[in-house]
Design an enzyme around this catalytic site. Structure first.
Site, mmCIF file in Angstrom:
data_model
loop_
_atom_site.group_PDB
_atom_site.id
_atom_site.type_symbol
_atom_site.label_atom_id
_atom_site.label_comp_id
_atom_site.label_asym_id
_atom_site.label_seq_id
_atom_site.Cartn_x
_atom_site.Cartn_y
_atom_site.Cartn_z
ATOM 1 N N LYS A 159 -4.496 -1.205 -3.472
ATOM 2 C CA LYS A 159 -3.150 -1.354 -4.032
ATOM 3 C C LYS A 159 -3.074 -2.463 -5.097
ATOM 4 C CE LYS A 159 -0.794 0.389 0.139
ATOM 5 N NZ LYS A 159 0.294 0.131 1.124
ATOM 6 N N TYR B 3 4.776 8.804 -1.535
ATOM 7 C CA TYR B 3 5.480 8.145 -0.420
ATOM 8 C C TYR B 3 6.781 8.857 -0.037
ATOM 9 C CZ TYR B 3 2.271 4.182 -0.072
ATOM 10 O OH TYR B 3 1.171 3.387 0.163
ATOM 11 N N ASN C 127 0.174 -4.947 1.014
ATOM 12 C CA ASN C 127 -0.846 -5.025 2.055
ATOM 13 C C ASN C 127 -2.201 -4.435 1.669
ATOM 14 O OD1 ASN C 127 -0.054 -2.407 2.166
ATOM 15 N ND2 ASN C 127 0.582 -2.402 4.300
ATOM 16 N N HIS D 108 -4.157 1.458 1.308
ATOM 17 C CA HIS D 108 -3.580 2.611 2.009
ATOM 18 C C HIS D 108 -4.713 3.426 2.603
ATOM 19 C CE1 HIS D 108 -1.651 6.471 2.792
ATOM 20 N NE2 HIS D 108 -2.708 7.001 2.213
ATOM 21 N N GLU E 157 -3.441 14.404 0.497
ATOM 22 C CA GLU E 157 -3.471 13.246 -0.400
ATOM 23 C C GLU E 157 -4.676 13.305 -1.354
ATOM 24 O OE1 GLU E 157 -1.223 10.351 2.851
ATOM 25 O OE2 GLU E 157 -3.300 9.928 2.316
#
Ligand code: ATP
Ligand code: MG
Length: 139
Positions: A10, A50, A113, A116, A127
């Protein structure tokens, strides 16, 4: 069973030049990086990715964050890759993540964080198909 899972490094992590360190944790855990590309996620891509969180209060913030800097999208392969990578990532909130996990080592907050990982084999397939063509994955 050999599986494939989808991973994203990320923006908080790419910004801090942590791609290599995170990849080292992934590879040391026995997962093989069989596809990888650095991209700038579009708003439409992030919103679609998302979509399950659309009604959550943090959805707008999450989409803004995921489009705020480049990300590295990856396909990881190995025995029980989906569950294995969830274990390697650690809990969503780094304060609750186990020692040695990517989020314990590197995540800044529950939102920012660092990584993913797909939460099921079915979602992994969906995905992966959102970001990679079959011939870009070299197992
Ligand atoms: P990911 O789906 O990114 O692998 P996850 O499955 O551990 O993470 P989810 O519950 O699916 O966690 O949440 C998706 C993402 O939304 C989290 O990784 C985080 O970036 C963000 N998020 C989750 N909960 C919060 C929260 N309370 N506040 C801000 N952001 C959050
Ligand atoms: Mg999730």
């Amino acid at each position: 069973m050999t599986e494939r899972t989808f991973s994203i490094i990320k923006p908080d992590a790419t910004r801090r030049n942590l791609t290599g360190k995170i990849n080292a944790v992934i590879e040391d855990a026995g997962l093989r990086i069989v596809a990888q590309r650095r991209i700038r996620m579009s708003k439409a891509q992030a919103e679609k990715f998302y979509e399950v969180h659309k009604e959550r209060p943090f959805y707008g913030e999450l989409v803004d964050f995921m489009t705020s800097a480049p990300v590295v999208v990856q396909v990881l392969e190995g025995p029980n890759a989906v569950a294995k990578y969830r274990e390697v990532m650690g809990a969503t909130n780094p304060a609750q993540a186990a020692d040695g996990t990517i989020r314990k080592l590197y995540a800044e907050s529950v939102g920012e964080n660092s990584v993913h990982g797909s939460d099921s084999l079915e979602n992994a397939g969906i995905e992966i198909a959102q970001f990679f063509k079959d011939d870009e994955i070299v197992g």
